[in-house]
Write a protein that holds these residues in place. Structure first.
Motif, short mmCIF file in Angstrom:
data_model
loop_
_atom_site.label_atom_id
_atom_site.label_comp_id
_atom_site.label_asym_id
_atom_site.label_seq_id
_atom_site.Cartn_x
_atom_site.Cartn_y
_atom_site.Cartn_z
N GLY A 12 0.72 -1.26 0.00
CA GLY A 12 0.00 0.00 0.00
C GLY A 12 0.75 1.33 0.00
O GLY A 12 1.92 1.31 0.04
N THR A 153 5.73 -1.20 -3.24
CA THR A 153 4.41 -1.50 -3.80
C THR A 153 3.35 -0.54 -3.27
O THR A 153 2.82 -0.75 -2.17
CB THR A 153 3.99 -2.94 -3.49
OG1 THR A 153 5.03 -3.84 -3.85
CG2 THR A 153 2.72 -3.31 -4.26
N THR A 155 -0.40 0.64 -3.04
CA THR A 155 -1.60 -0.18 -3.16
C THR A 155 -2.83 0.57 -2.68
O THR A 155 -2.75 1.40 -1.77
CB THR A 155 -1.46 -1.48 -2.34
OG1 THR A 155 -0.32 -2.20 -2.80
CG2 THR A 155 -2.68 -2.37 -2.46
N TYR A 157 -6.73 -0.29 -1.18
CA TYR A 157 -7.54 -1.32 -0.56
C TYR A 157 -8.98 -0.81 -0.41
O TYR A 157 -9.18 0.37 -0.10
CB TYR A 157 -7.04 -1.68 0.83
CG TYR A 157 -5.56 -1.89 0.96
CD1 TYR A 157 -4.99 -3.16 0.91
CD2 TYR A 157 -4.70 -0.80 1.17
CE1 TYR A 157 -3.63 -3.34 1.05
CE2 TYR A 157 -3.33 -0.97 1.31
CZ TYR A 157 -2.80 -2.24 1.25
OH TYR A 157 -1.45 -2.42 1.38
N GLN A 180 -7.85 -5.44 -3.29
CA GLN A 180 -6.66 -4.61 -3.32
C GLN A 180 -6.09 -4.58 -4.73
O GLN A 180 -6.28 -5.52 -5.51
CB GLN A 180 -5.60 -5.10 -2.34
CG GLN A 180 -4.94 -6.41 -2.73
CD GLN A 180 -3.80 -6.77 -1.79
OE1 GLN A 180 -3.90 -6.65 -0.59
NE2 GLN A 180 -2.69 -7.22 -2.37
N GLY A 182 -2.31 -3.32 -6.32
CA GLY A 182 -1.00 -2.77 -6.07
C GLY A 182 -0.08 -2.91 -7.26
O GLY A 182 -0.31 -3.74 -8.15
N TYR A 183 0.99 -2.11 -7.27
CA TYR A 183 1.95 -2.10 -8.38
C TYR A 183 3.35 -2.20 -7.78
O TYR A 183 3.86 -1.24 -7.19
CB TYR A 183 1.79 -0.83 -9.20
CG TYR A 183 2.61 -0.81 -10.48
CD1 TYR A 183 2.33 -1.67 -11.53
CD2 TYR A 183 3.66 0.09 -10.63
CE1 TYR A 183 3.07 -1.64 -12.71
CE2 TYR A 183 4.41 0.14 -11.80
CZ TYR A 183 4.11 -0.73 -12.83
OH TYR A 183 4.85 -0.70 -13.99
N SER A 184 3.98 -3.38 -7.92
CA SER A 184 5.29 -3.62 -7.32
C SER A 184 6.41 -3.12 -8.23
O SER A 184 6.47 -3.48 -9.41
CB SER A 184 5.48 -5.13 -7.05
OG SER A 184 4.62 -5.55 -6.03
N ASN A 215 -0.24 -6.54 -8.53
CA ASN A 215 -0.76 -7.44 -7.51
C ASN A 215 -2.23 -7.10 -7.27
O ASN A 215 -2.54 -5.99 -6.84
CB ASN A 215 0.02 -7.29 -6.20
CG ASN A 215 1.47 -7.68 -6.36
OD1 ASN A 215 1.79 -8.81 -6.70
ND2 ASN A 215 2.37 -6.73 -6.11
N TRP A 216 -3.11 -8.03 -7.53
CA TRP A 216 -4.52 -7.72 -7.40
C TRP A 216 -5.26 -8.90 -6.78
O TRP A 216 -4.85 -10.05 -6.91
CB TRP A 216 -5.12 -7.36 -8.76
CG TRP A 216 -4.86 -8.32 -9.88
CD1 TRP A 216 -3.69 -8.48 -10.58
CD2 TRP A 216 -5.77 -9.27 -10.42
NE1 TRP A 216 -3.83 -9.46 -11.53
CE2 TRP A 216 -5.10 -9.97 -11.47
CE3 TRP A 216 -7.10 -9.60 -10.15
CZ2 TRP A 216 -5.70 -10.97 -12.22
CZ3 TRP A 216 -7.71 -10.61 -10.90
CH2 TRP A 216 -7.01 -11.27 -11.92
#
Length: 334
Positions: A12, A153, A155, A157, A180, A182-184, A215-216
């Protein structure tokens, strides 16, 4: 909060301040209690301790390794709406086919998540949080796949209960969704390994590009406590009235810098159930891989999770800056 698998990044980004409703233990929005889920991170901002979380599954390697993880997570609120969590994980990899010299054990990189709740609507049972997760490179063992570089990351939520549906859909009101996105971002674009060609004796360089990964995930929950307290009391046994059956989807999709990783989505579908008490919860889920790259059998994950803000609201469960929380039961009343 959820477990961080060695193969799954969660997280996040902390940003701006907006007004929220008065402080209460757990993430309770209106009559809706959002439990801590095992696969993806929930939208809650709480003082919590997940200890232990254990899982077992076979990796997507060829041949597959059997991986067992034991992890914990401690989340501490700095203010009523802002929390920081720390999550260590110890992994054991068993060699395929009982081969010797190929297994490994060690800690994964430590992960720290900064999370801030930006919006909460009790009438519509909706909550939105943002955060930034940092995986600290070099804090784990290379033998279990821990990277030597940081990964960041950001994110978003969310949680949404369906308690605002009309009376004609009252049986659907106990349903809630959380998710959620997110983008790592790896701290290094590529990693090079130097070696020697066994045939020629010449030096070699093997370069692996570290992809940026989306990441989802999503959960669908049916709250038996909500059904009893806010819809209808069916006279079911007390144990049943504490259950929240759910299904989680936990996915990762490489989206950039994918020359050596490819762009195949990997992940698991996790059906399971959570039993919720006033100061703790227990959860267990199956881990069903969505494809060969995600794993080769059905695994399992289980977690014991404590609500520190209810156990000790004036001590460890109190925000560092702000007043003590108001203890609030996960079991709403009409």
């Amino acid at each position: 909060m959820s477990i961080r698998h060695a193969c799954v990044g969660l997280s996040g980004l902390a940003i701006a301040l907006v007004p929220v409703s008065p402080s209460a233990a757990h993430e309770i929005v209106g009559n809706r209690f959002f439990p801590a889920t095992l696969g993806i991170d929930d939208p809650g901002i709480n003082d919590e301790l997940a200890l232990p979380t254990v899982d077992s599954f076979k990796t997507g390697d060829d041949p597959s390794f059997k991986q067992r993880d034991v992890s914990g997570e401690f989340s501490k609120r700095i203010t009523e709406a802002f929390a920081v969590s720390f999550a260590p994980t110890y992994s054991h990899l068993s060699a395929p086919g009982g081969l010797t010299g190929m297994g490994a054990s060690g800690f994964q990189n430590i992960e720290t998540t900064f999370k801030y709740r930006v919006f909460r609507d009790p009438v519509h049972e909706f909550v939105l949080s943002v955060g930034l997760s940092v995986e600290w490179g070099g804090t784990g063992a290379k033998s279990v796949g821990a990277d030597p570089f940081n990964t960041y990351t950001p994110t978003v939520y969310f949680g949404k209960g369906l308690g605002d549906l009309p009376d004609t859909l009252s049986w659907v009101r106990p349903v809630a969704l959380t998710g959620q996105l997110g983008y790592s971002i790896p701290g290094k674009n590529s990693t090079s390994t130097f070696g020697v060609d066994p045939d020629t004796g010449n030096p070699t360089i093997d370069t692996q590009f570290n992809p940026r990964v989306l990441n989802w995930g999503l959960t669908v929950q049916y709250s038996m406590p909500y059904l009893k307290s806010s819809v209808v009391d069916l006279g079911l046994p007390d144990f049943i009235n504490h259950l929240i059956p759910l299904v989680e989807a936990v996915m990762q999709t490489p989206v950039a810098n994918t020359l050596t990783s490819g762009t195949t989505t990997t992940g698991t579908i996790n059906p399971g159930v959570i039993w919720v008490g006033n100061t703790f919860q227990v959860g267990i889920e199956a881990l069903i891989p969505i494809n060969r790259q995600s794993g080769t059998n059905v695994g399992a994950i289980a977690q014991l999770h404590f609500f520190l803000d209810d156990i000790d609201p004036h001590g460890i469960g109190k925000p560092i800056f702000g007043n003590a929380v108001q203890p609030a039961s996960p079991f709403p009343r009409n």
